[in-house]
Design a protein around this motif. Structure first.
Motif, PDB file in Angstrom:
ATOM      1  N   PHE A   1      -0.143  -8.503  12.963  1.00 40.52           N
ATOM      2  CA  PHE A   1      -0.321  -9.717  12.371  1.00 40.52           C
ATOM      3  C   PHE A   1      -0.211  -9.552  11.032  1.00 40.52           C
ATOM      4  CE2 PHE A   1      -2.911 -13.192  10.752  1.00 40.52           C
ATOM      5  CZ  PHE A   1      -2.324 -14.148  11.085  1.00 40.52           C
ATOM      6  N   VAL A   2      -0.748  -8.590  10.666  1.00 35.26           N
ATOM      7  CA  VAL A   2      -1.053  -8.264   9.150  1.00 35.26           C
ATOM      8  C   VAL A   2       0.233  -7.864   8.551  1.00 35.26           C
ATOM      9  CG1 VAL A   2      -1.877  -6.536   7.308  1.00 35.26           C
ATOM     10  CG2 VAL A   2      -3.426  -7.612   9.258  1.00 35.26           C
ATOM     11  N   PHE A   3       1.099  -7.241   9.184  1.00 38.65           N
ATOM     12  CA  PHE A   3       2.390  -6.683   8.755  1.00 38.65           C
ATOM     13  C   PHE A   3       3.372  -7.666   8.839  1.00 38.65           C
ATOM     14  CE2 PHE A   3       0.513  -2.621   8.460  1.00 38.65           C
ATOM     15  CZ  PHE A   3       1.295  -2.070   7.209  1.00 38.65           C
ATOM     16  N   ALA A   4       3.339  -8.827   9.875  1.00 39.76           N
ATOM     17  CA  ALA A   4       4.271  -9.731   9.861  1.00 39.76           C
ATOM     18  C   ALA A   4       4.030 -10.526   8.698  1.00 39.76           C
ATOM     19  CB  ALA A   4       3.677 -10.844  11.098  1.00 39.76           C
ATOM     20  N   ILE A   5       2.809 -10.938   8.063  1.00 38.26           N
ATOM     21  CA  ILE A   5       2.735 -11.516   6.709  1.00 38.26           C
ATOM     22  C   ILE A   5       3.304 -10.941   5.511  1.00 38.26           C
ATOM     23  CG2 ILE A   5       1.185 -12.640   5.204  1.00 38.26           C
ATOM     24  CD1 ILE A   5      -0.858 -12.906   7.554  1.00 38.26           C
ATOM     25  N   LEU A   6       3.092  -9.530   5.470  1.00 34.67           N
ATOM     26  CA  LEU A   6       3.641  -8.717   4.470  1.00 34.67           C
ATOM     27  C   LEU A   6       5.103  -8.608   4.583  1.00 34.67           C
ATOM     28  CD1 LEU A   6       0.669  -6.185   4.311  1.00 34.67           C
ATOM     29  CD2 LEU A   6       1.265  -7.734   2.403  1.00 34.67           C
ATOM     30  N   LEU A   7       5.429  -8.133   5.805  1.00 30.68           N
ATOM     31  CA  LEU A   7       6.996  -7.710   5.652  1.00 30.68           C
ATOM     32  C   LEU A   7       7.773  -9.114   5.685  1.00 30.68           C
ATOM     33  CD1 LEU A   7       8.334  -4.947   6.735  1.00 30.68           C
ATOM     34  CD2 LEU A   7       8.642  -6.099   9.107  1.00 30.68           C
ATOM     35  N   ASN A   8       7.383 -10.109   6.034  1.00 35.75           N
ATOM     36  CA  ASN A   8       8.305 -11.088   6.203  1.00 35.75           C
ATOM     37  C   ASN A   8       8.238 -12.075   5.178  1.00 35.75           C
ATOM     38  OD1 ASN A   8      10.244 -10.768   8.619  1.00 35.75           O
ATOM     39  ND2 ASN A   8       8.504 -10.218   9.320  1.00 35.75           N
ATOM     40  N   SER A   9       7.444 -11.756   4.193  1.00 35.80           N
ATOM     41  CA  SER A   9       7.442 -12.588   2.848  1.00 35.80           C
ATOM     42  C   SER A   9       8.527 -12.181   1.742  1.00 35.80           C
ATOM     43  CB  SER A   9       5.944 -12.262   2.227  1.00 35.80           C
ATOM     44  OG  SER A   9       5.989 -10.863   1.670  1.00 35.80           O
TER      45      SER A   9
ATOM     46  N   PHE B   1      -2.395  -1.127   1.419  1.00 39.40           N
ATOM     47  CA  PHE B   1      -3.307  -2.042   0.412  1.00 39.40           C
ATOM     48  C   PHE B   1      -3.154  -1.590  -1.109  1.00 39.40           C
ATOM     49  CE2 PHE B   1      -7.519  -1.297  -1.699  1.00 39.40           C
ATOM     50  CZ  PHE B   1      -8.126  -2.557  -1.135  1.00 39.40           C
ATOM     51  N   PHE B   2      -2.809  -0.546  -1.419  1.00 40.95           N
ATOM     52  CA  PHE B   2      -2.449  -0.131  -2.925  1.00 40.95           C
ATOM     53  C   PHE B   2      -1.362  -0.953  -3.114  1.00 40.95           C
ATOM     54  CE2 PHE B   2      -5.681   3.481  -1.673  1.00 40.95           C
ATOM     55  CZ  PHE B   2      -6.666   3.201  -2.607  1.00 40.95           C
ATOM     56  N   GLY B   3      -0.343  -1.058  -2.334  1.00 38.47           N
ATOM     57  CA  GLY B   3       0.749  -1.807  -2.773  1.00 38.47           C
ATOM     58  C   GLY B   3       0.647  -3.118  -3.199  1.00 38.47           C
ATOM     59  N   CYS B   4      -0.243  -3.840  -2.592  1.00 39.21           N
ATOM     60  CA  CYS B   4      -0.645  -5.323  -2.738  1.00 39.21           C
ATOM     61  C   CYS B   4      -1.418  -5.108  -4.114  1.00 39.21           C
ATOM     62  CB  CYS B   4      -1.584  -5.792  -1.689  1.00 39.21           C
ATOM     63  SG  CYS B   4      -0.462  -6.252  -0.028  1.00 39.21           S
ATOM     64  N   LEU B   5      -2.282  -4.364  -4.313  1.00 39.11           N
ATOM     65  CA  LEU B   5      -2.807  -4.224  -5.503  1.00 39.11           C
ATOM     66  C   LEU B   5      -1.851  -3.918  -6.845  1.00 39.11           C
ATOM     67  CD1 LEU B   5      -6.221  -2.045  -5.002  1.00 39.11           C
ATOM     68  CD2 LEU B   5      -6.118  -4.856  -5.437  1.00 39.11           C
ATOM     69  N   GLY B   6      -0.837  -3.059  -6.390  1.00 41.68           N
ATOM     70  CA  GLY B   6       0.123  -2.792  -7.650  1.00 41.68           C
ATOM     71  C   GLY B   6       0.825  -4.113  -7.831  1.00 41.68           C
ATOM     72  N   MET B   7       1.224  -4.943  -6.980  1.00 42.61           N
ATOM     73  CA  MET B   7       1.927  -6.232  -7.138  1.00 42.61           C
ATOM     74  C   MET B   7       1.041  -7.230  -7.902  1.00 42.61           C
ATOM     75  SD  MET B   7       4.684  -7.777  -6.696  1.00 42.61           S
ATOM     76  CE  MET B   7       5.422  -9.409  -7.071  1.00 42.61           C
ATOM     77  N   TYR B   8      -0.067  -7.231  -7.635  1.00 45.66           N
ATOM     78  CA  TYR B   8      -1.080  -8.185  -8.177  1.00 45.66           C
ATOM     79  C   TYR B   8      -1.041  -7.774  -9.827  1.00 45.66           C
ATOM     80  CZ  TYR B   8      -5.047 -10.728  -9.863  1.00 45.66           C
ATOM     81  OH  TYR B   8      -6.230 -11.398 -10.634  1.00 45.66           O
TER      82      TYR B   8
ATOM     83  N   VAL C   1      -8.069  -8.236   1.239  1.00 42.64           N
ATOM     84  CA  VAL C   1      -9.232  -8.311   2.017  1.00 42.64           C
ATOM     85  C   VAL C   1      -9.016  -8.242   3.507  1.00 42.64           C
ATOM     86  CG1 VAL C   1     -11.018 -10.002   2.411  1.00 42.64           C
ATOM     87  CG2 VAL C   1     -10.366  -9.634   0.061  1.00 42.64           C
ATOM     88  N   PHE C   2      -7.990  -8.957   3.972  1.00 39.66           N
ATOM     89  CA  PHE C   2      -7.276  -8.935   5.319  1.00 39.66           C
ATOM     90  C   PHE C   2      -7.144  -7.428   5.960  1.00 39.66           C
ATOM     91  CE2 PHE C   2      -6.613 -12.417   8.140  1.00 39.66           C
ATOM     92  CZ  PHE C   2      -5.791 -11.540   9.325  1.00 39.66           C
ATOM     93  N   ILE C   3      -6.498  -6.715   5.116  1.00 41.89           N
ATOM     94  CA  ILE C   3      -6.118  -5.352   5.256  1.00 41.89           C
ATOM     95  C   ILE C   3      -7.177  -4.428   5.495  1.00 41.89           C
ATOM     96  CG2 ILE C   3      -4.675  -3.402   4.473  1.00 41.89           C
ATOM     97  CD1 ILE C   3      -2.977  -5.285   3.025  1.00 41.89           C
ATOM     98  N   PHE C   4      -8.213  -4.756   4.576  1.00 41.38           N
ATOM     99  CA  PHE C   4      -9.540  -3.750   4.801  1.00 41.38           C
ATOM    100  C   PHE C   4     -10.120  -4.465   5.981  1.00 41.38           C
ATOM    101  CE2 PHE C   4     -14.015  -3.371   3.687  1.00 41.38           C
ATOM    102  CZ  PHE C   4     -13.951  -1.919   3.324  1.00 41.38           C
ATOM    103  N   ILE C   5     -10.348  -5.538   6.322  1.00 41.30           N
ATOM    104  CA  ILE C   5     -10.900  -5.908   7.691  1.00 41.30           C
ATOM    105  C   ILE C   5     -10.090  -5.379   8.771  1.00 41.30           C
ATOM    106  CG2 ILE C   5     -11.396  -7.959   9.394  1.00 41.30           C
ATOM    107  CD1 ILE C   5     -12.021  -9.612   6.781  1.00 41.30           C
ATOM    108  N   SER C   6      -8.930  -5.284   8.633  1.00 44.60           N
ATOM    109  CA  SER C   6      -8.097  -4.719   9.966  1.00 44.60           C
ATOM    110  C   SER C   6      -8.025  -3.131   9.912  1.00 44.60           C
ATOM    111  CB  SER C   6      -6.662  -4.999   9.539  1.00 44.60           C
ATOM    112  OG  SER C   6      -5.739  -4.607  10.767  1.00 44.60           O
ATOM    113  N   PHE C   7      -8.480  -2.652   8.741  1.00 46.05           N
ATOM    114  CA  PHE C   7      -8.613  -1.108   8.583  1.00 46.05           C
ATOM    115  C   PHE C   7      -9.988  -0.822   9.273  1.00 46.05           C
ATOM    116  CE2 PHE C   7     -10.279   2.783   6.619  1.00 46.05           C
ATOM    117  CZ  PHE C   7      -9.290   3.531   6.772  1.00 46.05           C
ATOM    118  N   LEU C   8     -10.954  -1.658   9.359  1.00 43.39           N
ATOM    119  CA  LEU C   8     -12.299  -1.482   9.732  1.00 43.39           C
ATOM    120  C   LEU C   8     -12.360  -1.642  11.367  1.00 43.39           C
ATOM    121  CD1 LEU C   8     -14.729  -3.111   7.123  1.00 43.39           C
ATOM    122  CD2 LEU C   8     -14.463  -0.656   7.472  1.00 43.39           C
ATOM    123  N   PHE C   9     -11.625  -2.713  11.524  1.00 44.98           N
ATOM    124  CA  PHE C   9     -11.645  -2.884  12.952  1.00 44.98           C
ATOM    125  C   PHE C   9     -10.930  -1.668  13.820  1.00 44.98           C
ATOM    126  CE2 PHE C   9     -11.641  -5.819  16.615  1.00 44.98           C
ATOM    127  CZ  PHE C   9     -10.653  -5.333  17.341  1.00 44.98           C
ATOM    128  N   LEU C  10      -9.908  -1.131  12.991  1.00 46.37           N
ATOM    129  CA  LEU C  10      -9.196   0.072  13.636  1.00 46.37           C
ATOM    130  C   LEU C  10      -9.952   1.054  13.708  1.00 46.37           C
ATOM    131  CD1 LEU C  10      -6.320   0.865  14.794  1.00 46.37           C
ATOM    132  CD2 LEU C  10      -5.693   1.777  12.676  1.00 46.37           C
TER     133      LEU C  10
END
Length: 409
Positions: free
Chosen positions: A15-23, A81-88, A171-180
């Motif tokens: 789900f996380v990568f669906a949002i990122l990949l297809n943006s 996670f760091f890729g998103c920070l780099g874009m921001y 934030v969403f990626i970090f939550i997914s990381f913790l869950f995993l």
């Protein structure tokens, strides 16, 4: 529910990568409007996303079971996670390229793990097909979410406001990381007695099998179709229908929702109808939709921008519904081929699926983007009928080979 922890992890990470990949379609539109790049140059983002997927998959597919699926997915989440920070913080077309580079590398790890684990946690072909279709359907739910999530951060007065979406995604990626991190993903596939060289040889040997050779061609053509439509539909809406930028993205969500529904339905339909019949019927209907809708679309000099949903013409709703019919093709093809191979070959086969899917996405998006720039959006979408027709021929051949395998065994 059997293996519920593993399945939940697969759904969440996909789900996380669906949002990122297809943006990528959204960011292409933003790159054109904000960073001032042309359609042809903007389409290079698809290559920054897809080529790393192909390259990483090629080198690590056979090695991944030994490395461990859990570790691989956690590394993937960390990279993006760091890729998103780099874009921001970067806020440039170069930052966008680096973002999709990180997404491509990470998604290769995630998708290899997901496809390999499906074979490990299912026992029959029907179970495999049902889980594959539902996970791919959930992937489309993530894509649909992206079409609402990104416009939520749009601003009429601040062209940089949309970048805040990447902080939210972090934030969403970090939550997914913790869950995993707290999930139990131990499977028998993580322990193998063969050497890395033997695993690599097995990957190369797969490509010479007639079934695999024809299948990778099918995967190539399908992703060319799907990415050609999905990546460029926001731009198509803006250029052909004269939708506002925000409405163009929101209307493109109909395609993602249609894809999600189509893939969930596919998992149910395969219990009653053969996978090949569904794929062929869906391909034919997709061609009919394109040949019915596209001739009715005329490019005029009308510059009136459509801002609200109530002003959207009927055809603006019809075209995205093609997603209902192209949706079942990819998971059904993947499941049919994977479930016909021994489980020990699933990681290597998954690598080939991802490599040729990535190449199909890159080439398809690049062709459609070039046609957009030099001709127009309507003619660009006509091109997609060619790979759909070729896909039908390939599916018929795959069905024939699988049937022969069953009768000889």
């Amino acid at each position: 529910m059997k293996n519920w922890q593993i399945k939940t992890s697969l759904y969440l990470n996909y789900f996380v990568f669906a949002i990122l990949l297809n943006s990528v379609g959204i960011v292409i539109s933003k790159s054109i409007n904000v960073y001032g790049v042309t359609e042809g140059n903007a389409s290079i983002l698809e290559a920054f996303k897809d080529l790393p997927i192909a390259i990483v998959s090629f080198f690590i597919a056979s090695f991944l079971p030994k490395f461990g699926y859990k570790k691989a997915m956690m590394i993937g989440l960390g990279i993006v996670f760091f890729g998103c920070l780099g874009m921001y913080f970067g806020n440039s077309f170069l930052s966008a390229k680096l973002l999709f580079l990180s997404i491509g590398v990470s998604f290769a790890l995630i998708k290899l793990c997901v496809y390999s684990l499906i074979g490990e946690i299912t026992d029959t072909q029907k179970e495999h097909t049902a889980l594959m279709s539902s996970i791919e359907g959930f992937f489309m739910v993530g894509i649909a979410s992206a079409y609402f999530l990104f416009p939520f951060f749009y601003s009429q007065t601040d062209t940089n406001q949309w970048l805040n979406v990447y902080l939210f995604l972090c934030v969403f990626i970090f939550i997914s990381f913790l869950f995993l991190a707290f999930s139990d993903l131990k499977t028998s596939a993580e322990v193998s007695q063969s050497s890395a060289l033997e695993d690599l040889k097995a990957s190369f040997q797969l490509i010479i099998l007639p079934l695999v050779l024809i299948f990778v061609g099918s995967a190539f053509f399908f992703v060319m179709i799907e990415q050609g439509i999905m990546t460029w539909l926001p731009r198509f809406n803006q250029k052909i229908f004269s939708f506002s930028e925000k409405l163009s993205v929101q209307m493109a969500s109909i395609l993602a929702i249609s894809l999600a529904i189509g893939r969930f339905l596919a998992g149910w339909l395969t219990k009653k109808i053969s996978w090949s019949s569904i794929v062929i019927a869906c391909s034919i209907i997709s061609i009919i939709i394109l040949f019915w809708v596209l001739p009715q679309l005329k490019i005029t000099g009308d510059v009136k921008v459509i801002e609200s949903l109530s002003e959207v013409p009927f055809l603006g709703f019809v075209l995205p519904l093609i997603g209902l019919f192209i949706a079942p093709i990819y998971p059904l093809l993947n499941s049919a081929v994977l479930s016909s191979l021994p489980k020990k070959l699933h990681a290597a086969m998954s690598g080939l699926i991802i490599i040729f899917s990535a190449l199909g996405g890159t080439i398809g998006s690049r062709i459609v983007g070039t046609l957009f720039e030099n001709l127009d959006g309507v003619k660009a979408f006509y091109f997609l009928t060619i790979p759909i027709g070729l896909l039908i021929l390939f599916v018929l051949r795959i069905k024939s080979i699988i049937n022969k395998q069953k009768t000889s065994s």
